[in-house]
Design a protein around this motif. Structure first.
Motif, PDB file in Angstrom:
ATOM      1  N   MET A   6       0.834  -1.201   0.000  1.00  0.00           N
ATOM      2  CA  MET A   6       0.000   0.000   0.000  1.00  0.00           C
ATOM      3  C   MET A   6       0.871   1.253   0.000  1.00  0.00           C
ATOM      4  O   MET A   6       0.592   2.211  -0.720  1.00  0.00           O
ATOM      5  N   GLN A   7       1.941   1.254   0.802  1.00  0.00           N
ATOM      6  CA  GLN A   7       2.841   2.406   0.829  1.00  0.00           C
ATOM      7  C   GLN A   7       3.544   2.589  -0.515  1.00  0.00           C
ATOM      8  O   GLN A   7       3.716   3.721  -0.989  1.00  0.00           O
ATOM      9  N   ASP A   8       3.941   1.477  -1.147  1.00  0.00           N
ATOM     10  CA  ASP A   8       4.593   1.563  -2.455  1.00  0.00           C
ATOM     11  C   ASP A   8       3.640   2.154  -3.495  1.00  0.00           C
ATOM     12  O   ASP A   8       4.052   2.964  -4.333  1.00  0.00           O
ATOM     13  N   ASP A  14       2.283   9.460  -5.642  1.00  0.00           N
ATOM     14  CA  ASP A  14       2.901  10.753  -5.313  1.00  0.00           C
ATOM     15  C   ASP A  14       3.935  11.151  -6.357  1.00  0.00           C
ATOM     16  O   ASP A  14       3.986  12.309  -6.789  1.00  0.00           O
ATOM     17  N   VAL A  15       4.769  10.186  -6.768  1.00  0.00           N
ATOM     18  CA  VAL A  15       5.795  10.475  -7.775  1.00  0.00           C
ATOM     19  C   VAL A  15       5.135  10.857  -9.094  1.00  0.00           C
ATOM     20  O   VAL A  15       5.549  11.811  -9.758  1.00  0.00           O
ATOM     21  N   VAL A  39      -6.176   2.077 -11.630  1.00  0.00           N
ATOM     22  CA  VAL A  39      -6.707   0.769 -12.030  1.00  0.00           C
ATOM     23  C   VAL A  39      -5.992  -0.337 -11.265  1.00  0.00           C
ATOM     24  O   VAL A  39      -6.631  -1.284 -10.778  1.00  0.00           O
ATOM     25  N   ALA A  40      -4.688  -0.233 -11.146  1.00  0.00           N
ATOM     26  CA  ALA A  40      -3.927  -1.239 -10.393  1.00  0.00           C
ATOM     27  C   ALA A  40      -4.390  -1.288  -8.947  1.00  0.00           C
ATOM     28  O   ALA A  40      -4.537  -2.369  -8.362  1.00  0.00           O
ATOM     29  N   HIS A  41      -4.641  -0.117  -8.365  1.00  0.00           N
ATOM     30  CA  HIS A  41      -5.140  -0.065  -6.991  1.00  0.00           C
ATOM     31  C   HIS A  41      -6.511  -0.740  -6.895  1.00  0.00           C
ATOM     32  O   HIS A  41      -6.783  -1.490  -5.954  1.00  0.00           O
ATOM     33  N   GLY A  42      -7.374  -0.477  -7.864  1.00  0.00           N
ATOM     34  CA  GLY A  42      -8.694  -1.113  -7.871  1.00  0.00           C
ATOM     35  C   GLY A  42      -8.602  -2.620  -7.975  1.00  0.00           C
ATOM     36  O   GLY A  42      -9.312  -3.347  -7.277  1.00  0.00           O
TER      37      GLY A  42
END
Length: 135
Positions: A6-8, A14-15, A39-42
């Protein structure tokens, strides 16, 4: 859930949000990067949700019934008589059909006798369309 993953993902967002934009085409690339990360997060959230879900109760019931029939078949394997063997074959066939029907119902939830209705989706689409139009 992996906190590091999740942090990555947050770091990558952010980047992507702080990329230096020197050309007009950079804005489009930044938007694509952010969209792909979203999309990757979803997909990640969907996988986590699916991992937490168990096997449906109906599947446990069908598998338990099939197991019971298999044990009974083993116990009465030496029984003579065409009618009894026909009864066992019919019961086993019925269990096999129940498994196939259950797999069909779980694999295609928008089809068949137990299908999900589309009224909720249509109403949600109308609400979202109104919200987008009324910006």
């Amino acid at each position: 859930r992996s906190l590091k993953a999740m942090q990555d993902l947050r770091t990558a967002l952010d980047v992507a949000g702080r990329l230096s934009l020197t050309r007009p085409s950079d804005v489009a690339l930044q938007s694509q990067i952010i969209a792909l990360l979203s999309v990757a997060h979803g997909y990640r959230e969907t996988r986590i949700f699916e991992i937490d879900k168990g096997v449906p109760l109906a599947m446990w019931a069908v598998l338990g019934l099939l197991s019971l029939f298999l044990v009974v078949f083993i116990v009465f394997a030496g029984v003579e008589g065409a009618r009894l063997h026909g009864l066992f074959a019919g019961a086993f066939t019925g269990c096999t059909v129940m498994i196939l029907v259950l797999v069909q119902l779980l694999d295609f939830p928008f089809e068949g006798a137990l299908s999900l209705g589309d009224s909720d989706f249509v109403r949600l689409l109308a609400e979202v369309s109104q919200m987008v139009a009324g910006r």
